[in-house]
Design an enzyme around this catalytic site. Structure first.
Site, PDB file in Angstrom:
ATOM      1  N   GLN A   1       5.647 -10.323   5.361  1.00 31.50           N
ATOM      2  CA  GLN A   1       6.835  -9.610   4.930  1.00 31.50           C
ATOM      3  C   GLN A   1       8.057 -10.260   5.564  1.00 31.50           C
ATOM      4  OE1 GLN A   1       6.212  -5.317   5.095  1.00 31.50           O
ATOM      5  NE2 GLN A   1       4.167  -5.527   4.289  1.00 31.50           N
TER       6      GLN A   1
ATOM      7  N   ASN B   1       0.812  -1.208   0.000  1.00 30.67           N
ATOM      8  CA  ASN B   1       0.000   0.000   0.000  1.00 30.67           C
ATOM      9  C   ASN B   1       0.851   1.266   0.000  1.00 30.67           C
ATOM     10  OD1 ASN B   1      -2.142  -1.764   0.136  1.00 30.67           O
ATOM     11  ND2 ASN B   1      -2.634  -1.341   2.270  1.00 30.67           N
TER      12      ASN B   1
ATOM     13  N   GLU C   1      -2.494  -3.839  -5.565  1.00 30.12           N
ATOM     14  CA  GLU C   1      -3.865  -4.030  -5.068  1.00 30.12           C
ATOM     15  C   GLU C   1      -4.817  -2.930  -5.531  1.00 30.12           C
ATOM     16  OE1 GLU C   1      -3.787  -4.722  -0.828  1.00 30.12           O
ATOM     17  OE2 GLU C   1      -2.881  -6.703  -1.083  1.00 30.12           O
TER      18      GLU C   1
ATOM     19  N   GLU D   1       2.143 -11.590  -2.555  1.00 37.36           N
ATOM     20  CA  GLU D   1       1.885 -11.399  -1.122  1.00 37.36           C
ATOM     21  C   GLU D   1       1.181 -12.643  -0.614  1.00 37.36           C
ATOM     22  OE1 GLU D   1       0.190  -7.800   0.474  1.00 37.36           O
ATOM     23  OE2 GLU D   1       1.072  -6.559  -1.112  1.00 37.36           O
TER      24      GLU D   1
END
Length: 504
Positions: free
Chosen positions: A352, A72, A173, A292
């Site tokens: 992550q 993001n 995204e 992800e």
């Protein structure tokens, strides 16, 4: 004790095990970069301010290509902020995670860190608040050897050789309403196509990833992939998948079966991509970048927003999940799912790496340690070589509320004919009873067991923490190999890896 039977036969090859399958993801989020990778005042800091203990753990983890700088975060990111003299770099407000970004670590510094950990760079471009021109400018800065204003700026900033970034993500995204610059599939597909065409005019050799759905639960899932690929099919190489899993309301059985959902997600995206290709009469194949994936307890996350106009902290503690053995067994099952689709999953990024939903944790001024999820990734990354091989399976079943009746055992193998090695990865989802697993390895010829790694604890909630960093470790397990049948007993809620070597 229940029983399961598997068969390893190299003729059931799925596809090559590409090293990019074991990629990672670093986002400027929380304490991932600052106080995670980078802590200049720490006793373990090197001359550039990066923690040597973290570098050692990332190398042990075995990540290949690392996606950067978001997430993001990238949809509000101005790449120019992250290059040039540090003292002149602006401090920016990051709207995605409501933090202050100092830009102390930028493109050059992160590339140096990648050199230290032995990983390649995968860059995401901002298609949220920026567009085609800014993406082309970043590509020129990164990949052109010299002779232009932007390539000369890179050289003046201390990097004579190009970064030579091979894989680029066209935004992040973009289907998500939470995303800064969120667009419809039609609008995003047009923008992604224009950007891809422009980037390829500059560097035809790069690989491009277009945004797929940020989860199979999205209301636009399926239609999003179709529309976006109708615009970009000829322009890109991969479409992204994102998926996170967690235990809901104490439903451990469904949680343990999370890889069933990942299997279905991958297969649905592949079917949609192939449909678009067939409708176009194209012989080209679009692969998947599962860039992800992880266990993430999203329900525990409070709304990330400022409480006042001046409430923009630097590197706050965000999304610092503590992982249990149960989480790690699910995580190992997700790795099995990725390997089972090695023919179409060309790249994957664990999200992550440090502190933020991460296999590695650090304490400012203190130690770094391995979470439970560290072990399945590090072991699989090291042992999985050659080709992934489908394993015919007979196993008891497990009833789940979310996914129906599923096999209680899931598994995949990899076989490296050239090296004369093989590896088996098996997960036991059962909650109550052990399972006796017989594995027919006779098609491999004469082999011996070289390594065994069992991840299990009598307390599935056991975890590694600052106070007990070594509470959970994989351990060796007894096996028996007679007349080509390899036998092992797995306790409930367990993940195991077995390494074999040809002897004749």
């Amino acid at each position: 004790m229940t029983a399961a039977r598997l068969t390893v036969d190299p003729r059931f090859a799925i596809g090559p095990v590409r090293r990019r399958l074991f990629g990672g993801f670093v986002e400027h989020l929380g304490r991932h970069v600052y106080d995670g990778l980078y802590e200049p005042g720490h006793p373990e800091a090197d001359g550039r301010g990066f923690r040597r203990d973290v570098i050692a753990l990332v190398r042990e983890l075995g990540v290949s290509t690392i996606r950067y700088p978001g997430g993001n975060f990238v949809s509000g990111f101005r790449w120019e902020d992250s290059v040039g003299p540090r003292a002149a770099r602006p401090r920016r407000l990051d709207l995605a995670w409501h933090s202050t970004e100092t830009n102390e670590v930028g493109l050059h510094e992160f590339s140096d860190w990648l050199d230290a950990v032995g990983s390649d760079l995968m860059l995401a471009v901002n298609l949220g608040t920026r567009g085609t021109l800014e993406a082309i400018d970043l590509l020129e800065y990164a990949n052109v050897p010299g002779g232009s204003t932007l390539s000369q700026r890179r050289i003046d900033n201390g990097r004579a050789a190009p970064f030579d970034v091979r894989v680029w993500c066209l935004g992040n995204e973009m289907d998500g309403p939470w995303q800064l610059g969120h667009r419809s599939a039609d609008d995003y597909g047009k923008l992604a196509s224009r950007t891809a065409k422009g980037m390829r005019q500059l560097d035809p050799s790069i690989e491009l990833v277009v945004c797929g759905s940020s989860g199979a639960q999205m209301p636009t899932f399926g239609d999003w992939e179709r529309v976006v690929l109708e615009h970009t099919y000829d322009d890109v190489d991969m479409i992204s998948c994102h998926a996170y899993y967690q235990e809901h309301d104490g439903d451990a059985a469904s949680f343990l079966a999370s890889a069933v959902d990942m299997d279905r997600f991958i297969e649905a995206v592949v079917a949609t991509a192939d449909h678009v290709g067939a409708a176009r009469g194209s012989a080209k194949r679009i692969d998947i970048s599962f860039d992800e994936w992880n266990v993430w307890y999203i329900d525990r996350v409070d709304a990330v927003k400022p409480t006042a106009i001046d409430d923009w902290p630097v590197a706050p503690r965000l999304l610092e999940d503590v992982y249990s053995v149960l989480d790690a067994v699910v995580f190992g099952g997700l790795l099995i799912s990725l390997l089972k689709h090695a023919d179409r999953v060309a790249s994957a990024s664990l999200a992550q790496l440090v502190n933020v939903i991460a296999p590695i944790m650090t304490e400012p001024g203190g130690p770094a340690w391995r979470q439970t999820t560290f072990f399945p990734f590090a072991i699989t990354s090291r042992l999985a070589r050659g080709h992934a091989v489908r394993l015919p399976l007979e196993a008891p079943t497990l009833d789940t509320a979310r996914y129906g009746t599923v096999p209680a055992v899931d598994a995949v193998a990899t076989v490296d004919d050239e090296a004369g090695t093989a590896a088996l990865f098996v997960v036991h989802r059962g909650l109550e009873h052990p399972v006796a697993v017989d594995i027919d390895v006779s098609a491999l010829g004469e082999v011996e067991v070289v390594e065994t790694h069992l991840l299990h604890d009598d307390d599935p909630g056991a975890a590694n923490t600052l106070d007990e960093p070594e509470r959970v470790r994989p351990r060796a397990v007894e096996t028996r190999l007679v007349n080509g049948i390899l036998s092992v007993s797995l306790p409930p809620v367990a993940w195991i890896a077995l390494s074999l070597r040809r002897t004749g």
